[in-house]
Enzyme design. Structure first.
Site, PDB file in Angstrom:
ATOM      1  N   LYS A 182     -14.914  26.277 -49.150  1.00 50.76           N
ATOM      2  CA  LYS A 182     -14.655  25.082 -48.337  1.00 50.76           C
ATOM      3  C   LYS A 182     -14.202  23.904 -49.219  1.00 50.76           C
ATOM      4  CE  LYS A 182     -15.604  26.794 -44.275  1.00 50.76           C
ATOM      5  NZ  LYS A 182     -15.379  28.228 -44.459  1.00 50.76           N
TER       6      LYS A 182
HETATM    7  C1  LIG Z   1     -14.691  27.963 -38.431  1.00 52.13           C
HETATM    8  C2  LIG Z   1     -15.942  28.384 -39.111  1.00 52.13           C
HETATM    9  N1  LIG Z   1     -17.108  28.277 -38.467  1.00 52.13           N
HETATM   10  C3  LIG Z   1     -18.273  28.617 -39.039  1.00 52.13           C
HETATM   11  C4  LIG Z   1     -18.319  29.127 -40.315  1.00 52.13           C
HETATM   12  C5  LIG Z   1     -19.629  29.515 -40.896  1.00 52.13           C
HETATM   13  O1  LIG Z   1     -19.912  28.761 -42.028  1.00 52.13           O
HETATM   14  P1  LIG Z   1     -21.084  29.190 -43.027  1.00 52.13           P
HETATM   15  O2  LIG Z   1     -20.544  30.279 -43.885  1.00 52.13           O
HETATM   16  O3  LIG Z   1     -21.381  27.937 -43.796  1.00 52.13           O
HETATM   17  O4  LIG Z   1     -22.217  29.631 -42.191  1.00 52.13           O
HETATM   18  C6  LIG Z   1     -17.138  29.258 -41.037  1.00 52.13           C
HETATM   19  C7  LIG Z   1     -17.194  29.814 -42.390  1.00 52.13           C
HETATM   20  O5  LIG Z   1     -16.325  30.310 -42.983  1.00 52.13           O
HETATM   21  C8  LIG Z   1     -15.919  28.895 -40.414  1.00 52.13           C
HETATM   22  O6  LIG Z   1     -14.765  29.030 -41.082  1.00 52.13           O
END
Ligand SMILES: Cc1ncc(COP(=O)(O)O)c(C=O)c1O
Length: 373
Positions: A182
């Site tokens: 990210k």
């Molecule tokens: C659009 C979106 N939502 C949710 C997530 C979930 O994030 P996390 O890996 O921090 O749980 C991601 C992760 O890549 C994402 O790209």
């Protein structure tokens, strides 16, 4: 030349910040989390922020906070990372998938309104995909007319603004990710932001088993804790927060680099470049992901990889067409033409502040040569 798909922006300042925490006695959720939470709520112009173990856990907590569960229907765009829909399953609710605009990847609000006219919907989770925001002014108008909650999946869009509105300002909750790739990262991590103070104490508890006192609040004292209701293990460590603080402080500088890189790709790839950038007053993308849409994606992506360029596809399959969703709910190919159009064609390209001009030139030249564009 080799150009990786991603390189993080962790520098000496972040390393020193982590080492300082490692030399301190307090490793789990502590003062650095609180500092980061204040910086985040200031940056976004919202009242509260709570750091979490991930964006997924933040989304889950938001659904819990709003009492969403068995028998409820929650709108989710068909093109997103699976986590957006999985959390709806985890609370026992039913995701209702809405197609996306093939030019931007953002949820189609006209189709959403058709669904709202026919079905009762408890909440919607718009995804600010690739870094651009769904029109939150329009969506919050709908939420008032039809009576549903909005939880923003802002995993891609910490720096985004749409018509002067930032994530978290027109919704119940906005959730962010600090996952390894990210825009700012602690390897794993997330945050939940909101304006309604009545959620604060409960959510702080629910991210840590439901304990009435956190380790920080008990530190150095002998005190008994209680548990009003069982929660989850969704807290972030002190050293993760410490490495995010310097990144958040220089986020605008990092964002300027991302923006310049995306502009060069746009100029080079013209009509093949994706997503289309929304040009409205007071609007900007977080420029999290950028790419091209090509008919012969598989062959071209393989050749780019062979030539040392790290590429990816966000996302290669719309969530309702992933096996479990197909088998459980009977979704089929052809039901989400906008999402399928993107999923079948997208190649996401290297985009990060440390990408050099020479590296980007190599990516551009190679893509043009391989794809014949
Ligand atoms: C659009 C979106 N939502 C949710 C997530 C979930 O994030 P996390 O890996 O921090 O749980 C991601 C992760 O890549 C994402 O790209």
């Amino acid at each position: 030349m080799k150009v990786p798909f991603f390189r993080h922006s962790i520098g000496e300042e972040e390393i020193r910040a982590v080492i300082d925490v490692l030399r301190s006695p307090f490793l789990t959720t502590g003062d650095k989390n609180e500092e980061l939470e204040h910086l985040l709520s200031d940056y976004l112009g919202v009242r509260h922020a709570l750091t979490t173990s991930s964006c997924t856990s933040a989304l889950h907590l938001a659904l819990i906070a709003l009492g969403i569960g068995r028998g409820d229907r929650v709108v989710v765009p068909a093109l997103t990372f699976m986590a957006t829909a999985n959390v709806v399953i985890h609370v026992g609710a039913r995701p209702v998938f809405v197609d996306v605009d093939p030019a931007t990847g953002l949820m189609n609000l006209n189709q959403l309104e058709d669904i709202l006219r026919r079905q009762s919907i408890k909440a919607a989770i718009p995804v600010h995909i690739y870094g651009q925001m769904v029109d939150m002014g329009a969506l919050s108008g709908m939420s008032e007319r039809y009576g549903f909650h909005i939880i923003e999946d802002a995993a891609h869009s910490l720096e985004a603004v749409r018509r002067g509105i930032k994530p978290g300002q027109l919704s119940r909750f906005a959730c962010f990710s600090f996952y390894a790739t990210k825009n700012i990262t602690s390897g794993e991590g997330g945050a939940l932001v909101f304006n309604d103070s009545s959620h604060y104490e409960r959510l702080k508890r629910m991210r840590l088993h439901g304990m009435s006192l956190s380790a920080r609040e008990r530190h150095g004292k002998f005190v008994k804790y209680d548990m009003p209701e069982p929660g989850w293990k969704y807290n972030m460590t002190n050293f993760q927060a410490a490495m995010l603080i310097p990144q958040l402080k220089r986020i605008e500088e990092l964002h300027r680099r991302r923006s310049a890189i995306v502009n060069r790709y746009k100029q080079a790839f013209g009509p093949f470049s994706f997503p289309r950038i929304i040009e409205e007053d007071g609007t900007r993308s977080a420029y999290h992901l950028t790419g091209i849409l090509l008919e012969d994606r598989e062959k071209i992506a393989r050749e780019l990889t062979r030539r040392g360029i790290g590429v990816s596809a966000h996302y290669p399959t719309p969530v309702p067409l992933l096996r479990w969703y197909r088998e459980t709910f009977g979704y089929e190919k052809g039901m989400f033409p906008g999402a399928e159009y993107i999923a079948d064609r997208i190649i996401t390209l290297p985009l990060y502040p440390s990408l050099t001009q020479e590296e980007q030139d190599y990516v551009i030249r190679t893509v043009q040569e391989v794809a014949g564009i």
